[in-house]
Scaffold this motif. Sequence first.
Motif, PDB file in Angstrom:
ATOM      1  N   LYS A   1       0.854  -1.188   0.000  1.00 46.48           N
ATOM      2  CA  LYS A   1       0.000   0.000   0.000  1.00 46.48           C
ATOM      3  C   LYS A   1       0.893   1.243   0.000  1.00 46.48           C
ATOM      4  CE  LYS A   1      -3.490  -2.823   0.527  1.00 46.48           C
ATOM      5  NZ  LYS A   1      -4.359  -3.169  -0.613  1.00 46.48           N
ATOM      6  N   ASP A   2       0.684   2.101  -1.004  1.00 47.01           N
ATOM      7  CA  ASP A   2       1.472   3.337  -1.128  1.00 47.01           C
ATOM      8  C   ASP A   2       2.975   3.056  -1.137  1.00 47.01           C
ATOM      9  OD1 ASP A   2      -0.890   4.872  -1.096  1.00 47.01           O
ATOM     10  OD2 ASP A   2      -0.923   4.839   1.097  1.00 47.01           O
ATOM     11  N   GLY A   3       3.348   1.945  -1.808  1.00 45.06           N
ATOM     12  CA  GLY A   3       4.762   1.625  -1.946  1.00 45.06           C
ATOM     13  C   GLY A   3       5.386   0.942  -0.755  1.00 45.06           C
ATOM     14  N   ARG A   4       4.594   0.662   0.287  1.00 42.00           N
ATOM     15  CA  ARG A   4       5.131   0.006   1.493  1.00 42.00           C
ATOM     16  C   ARG A   4       4.413  -1.311   1.746  1.00 42.00           C
ATOM     17  NH1 ARG A   4       5.736   3.864   6.582  1.00 42.00           N
ATOM     18  NH2 ARG A   4       6.854   1.971   7.218  1.00 42.00           N
ATOM     19  N   VAL A   5       5.181  -2.303   2.184  1.00 39.89           N
ATOM     20  CA  VAL A   5       4.619  -3.617   2.502  1.00 39.89           C
ATOM     21  C   VAL A   5       3.999  -3.569   3.890  1.00 39.89           C
ATOM     22  CG1 VAL A   5       5.136  -6.054   2.872  1.00 39.89           C
ATOM     23  CG2 VAL A   5       6.290  -4.810   1.041  1.00 39.89           C
ATOM     24  N   GLU A   6       2.699  -3.862   3.968  1.00 38.22           N
ATOM     25  CA  GLU A   6       2.014  -3.866   5.258  1.00 38.22           C
ATOM     26  C   GLU A   6       2.135  -5.235   5.919  1.00 38.22           C
ATOM     27  OE1 GLU A   6      -1.967  -2.475   4.883  1.00 38.22           O
ATOM     28  OE2 GLU A   6      -1.351  -0.418   4.454  1.00 38.22           O
TER      29      GLU A   6
END
Length: 458
Positions: free
Chosen positions: A35-40
Motif C-alpha cells: 500500500k502506497d509503496g510500502r509492505v504492510e
Amino acid sequence: MPEILATMSSIKIEEVKAKFERFAAHTHIKGLGVKDGRVEFSADGFVGQTEAREAAYMVVKMIKAGKFAGKGVLIVGPPGTGKTALAIGIARELSEDTPFVALSAGEIYSAELKKTEFLMRALRRAIGIRMREWRKVYEGEVKSIDIRYDRHPYNPYVQVPRGATIRLRTKDEEKTLRVPAEIAVQLIELGVEEGDVIMIDEETGRVTVEGRGESGEQYDISVRRRIELPKGPVYKEKEITRFFTLNDIDVAFARQKGLLTAALFGFVEETKEIPEEVRREADEFVKKIVDEGKAELVPGILFIDDAHLLDIESFAFLSRAMESEMAPIIVLATNRGIAKIRGTDIESPHGIPRDMLDRLVIIRTKPYSDKEVREIVKIKADEEGIKLSDDALELLTKIGAEESLRYAIQLLVPAYIRAKDAGRDSIRREDVEYAKSLFASLKESVEYVKQYEELFLK
C-alpha cells in the motif's frame, strides 16, 4: 411481459478454465500487500514475511519495467512459510489476468510426454494472448435462475442438467432466456447466482461472470468484485476480450494438421509431441496479430515447486528457455539446503546447478512468529466460514508455532465438524483438542515410529 428467448441447441461450448491451477489453497491471496509503496504486515491475504514480499514487489517492478529478461526467481525457505503464496502474489500484482501455471517438479517424471515436451507445454501455457473482437452477446445482472435436471442416462441415482431459465436485466431492459444444457453446466461450474453480472456469447455459448451487481450481496472474503449494472439492451453487439495461451494456439495448429487425433467419446489425445515447425507457425501467427493490433501478449508466471526434484537436463532446458523472446517468468521454489543435483553426484545449494543459480534472483522466507500464525489462522477460518472462540484460536496458534502452521490449519475443518455435531456454530478449545487426538502432527508421527520401530517392516 418479458420476452422468452430460446437459444439454438447447436451452440458450441468452450472449455471453462480456471485462472489459477492451484487456487483452492490460496484463494485469500489478492496481491503482495503493498500500500502506497510500502509492505504492510497484514494485507491482501498475506501476514508477515515482509522482507520476502518486499523483494517480490521489487521483482514485479523490474518485470513491469522490462528489466527482467534472462532472469528467474528462486524462493527458498522451510516448509509452510508461504512460498507458493508468494508466487501467486507476484502474478496477481502484475495484473488480474496474468497466467499462472503451477506444477511440482516431480510431475515431469510421471507424465506420458518427454520431459522437454512437458516443460515446453507448461512454458507456453504460461504465456497469454489477449484478443479483442466484436461479438453478439446477452449481458446483464441475473434476477433469477432456474436449473432444470434430468436423470443421468446411465446412472439413475445421478441428475444431470438439461437446461436453465435465467432472467437478465440491465438499466434499460429485462429479458428471460431459456438456455440449453451446455450453458446450464457452465452456470453451475461458475457458481452463478442471483446478483451476478454475466455475459453469454451467442455463437459459442461461453459464459463469463463479470462481477457482482448492485443487488448482489457481498457474503464472504473471496467475493467477486462489485461492478455497475450494464446499460442498454440485454442482447447487443459488444467488443469483448478473449483470452488464450500459446499452448492453445499450438494445439489448434496441430489439430489442423491432424497431429492430434480425436479419440473415443470426442476427447482429444495429446500424448504425441507437437513438432517444432508447428510451434514456429503458431509464433508467426501470434506475432502477426500482435503487430496488426488485434491482440497483445501477456507474459505470465510458470511456478515450479520442489525444484530440487528437477534433473540436470531439465535445468539446462529451463536455462535456455529464460533467454527466449517469448518466455514467461520462471519462479522456482524449494525447501532443501545442500543436496545432490538429480542425475549427477554433484552437491549444490538447493540441489540446483550453480550456473542456474547465477541466473536466479533468490528470495528467502522465514518461519512465522506466534503473532503471524494467529493472524493466518484467523484468515483461513474466515475464508472457510468458521467461527473460533478465543481459547480455540490460542490453542491453534500454539500448535502452529510448536508443530507447524499447516498442521494447525488442517485441524480447522475436523474441529468445526465436531462442533457442528455438538450443535454449536463456533469451535471451542475441546473441539481442537479432539481433532488433535485423531490426527498426528509430523513430530508426533516421528515419535510414534521411534516408539514402535521394532514392529515396523524394514
